[in-house]
Design an enzyme around this catalytic site. Structure first.
Site: not given
Length: 387
Positions: A76, A79, A251, A256
């Site tokens: 991720c 973070r 979100w 992506e």
């Protein structure tokens, strides 16, 4: 939780993390209890684990576990905001109907008025070692169907073709005229292991129609995407206990959607269509037609979400935020587990600071773990055969 590409179809499923001692599993409790209460809580949790029972975490401890799991997750990029995660303790829920009601609450809270709040909802763990637990079969709470056609092609999202077939086998009635963007129902099982279908209310999921800031024809492509990436097929692991049903969301990072979901050849494969509309020469890769089409697709995603008032982050900002997260963790004396090929954005990576940043991935707990693909497929076949 911006830019967490758990749904990437090109990345291999990670092996389960292995932690070598109960002490390592429970070390996070020191952050939840920087006080004299820690020894008693450690004793209680150790005793439960030794008896083959789930860890009896308090609601506050569960909140810390969820936030630290986000902080630890190597894949991720977003973070920096781990402390803001809202953790909903729903461990008392273990039936499909109760989970569905809670999931509707989760998604409503997460969508808000477009600001998108990061939320983790934790449902019942196995009642004992090797025991049964509720499960959410969807990879994400919001996803589009993929209908296999007679000629082998797929209408919609190819990633979800298998889940679409399972939903149909369970009795799902898709729209009379199927489209590329039909939202899938939820498939949930309680402790009995039997999958149950839950259709979503009309207009319940917030979606963003895609437009381009300068290309009027772009809207005619009919592209859209949902507002909240809510991951629902990962195992939340904390204090030596697996929670198979623990959906969480952040979100989107724009790439992506614009550089993977809508662009990949194995997904919606929109680059040739956009290149044709732009009048680009597609005769050879050296014309960079893919790159130019990709830029315009991502520009449309960023513009459309901003226009609709729905939160998402661009990859340059996400990269800067990740570097700030690393700096904060280093000041706190904590090493950062990170997987380079997931942290570095798929669009213009060399223009981001993370591109030249050395990274190392290592097991950390609490965390979010992926189920193995090998165990998921046969289970889906078995579930379909039960109905």
């Amino acid at each position: 939780m911006s830019g967490c590409p758990f749904h990437s179809s090109t990345s291999s499923t990670p092996p389960p993390a292995t932690f070598h001692s109960v002490e390592a599993e429970l070390a996070f409790l020191a952050e939840a209890h920087p006080s004299a209460a820690l020894p008693d809580r450690l004793t209680a949790v150790r005793a439960a684990l030794a008896a083959g029972q789930p860890a009896p975490l308090t609601a506050d401890e569960l909140t810390w576990a969820g936030r630290i799991a986000w902080r630890n997750h190597s894949r991720c990029i977003g973070r920096l905001y781990w402390k803001s995660l809202l953790v909903r303790d729903h461990r008392h829920l273990d039936t499909a109907d109760c989970l569905a009601e809670s999931l509707r609450e989760h998604l409503t809270l997460a969508q808000g008025e477009g600001m998108i709040r990061s939320i983790l909802t934790v449902f019942a763990p196995p009642d004992r070692a090797g025991g049964s637990a509720p499960r959410i079969w969807n990879q994400q709470l919001c996803a589009y169907a993929g209908y296999r056609q007679r000629d082998g092609r797929i209408l919609g999202d190819p990633k979800n073709a298998t889940l679409t077939e399972l939903a149909l086998a369970l009795g799902w009635q898709p729209p009379a005229t199927p489209s590329r963007f039909d939202l899938l129902p939820w498939i949930i099982s309680g402790r009995d292991g039997r999958p149950k279908l839950f259709s979503l209310p009309t207009d319940f999921v917030r979606e963003v129609p895609l437009r381009h800031p300068t290309l009027p024809w772009f809207e005619q492509l009919g592209l859209r995407w949902y507002a909240v990436p809510a991951i629902s097929d990962m195992v939340f692991h904390a204090a030596g206990t697996d929670f198979p049903a623990a959906p969480f969301n952040g979100w989107f990072m724009g790439t992506e959607i614009g550089a993977r979901d809508l662009a990949d050849e194995t997904r919606y494969h929109q680059l040739p269509i956009i290149a044709e509309k732009l009048g680009l020469d597609q005769s050879h890769p050296s014309t960079l037609w893919k790159d130019r089409a990709l830029i315009e697709l991502n520009a449309a995603v960023l513009y459309s979400f901003e226009r609709e008032g729905v939160k998402l982050v661009d990859h340059h900002t996400a990269s800067t935020e990740f570097m700030k997260f690393r700096e904060r963790e280093e000041r706190a004396g904590r090493a950062v587990s990170a997987r380079w090929d997931w942290i570095v954005p798929p669009l213009s990576p060399a223009t981001t600071e993370v591109f030249n940043t050395p990274m190392q991935e290592f097991p950390a707990t609490p965390n979010f773990l992926a189920r193995s693909a090998a165990s998921t497929a046969p289970a889906a076949e078995h579930a379909a055969g039960q109905n």
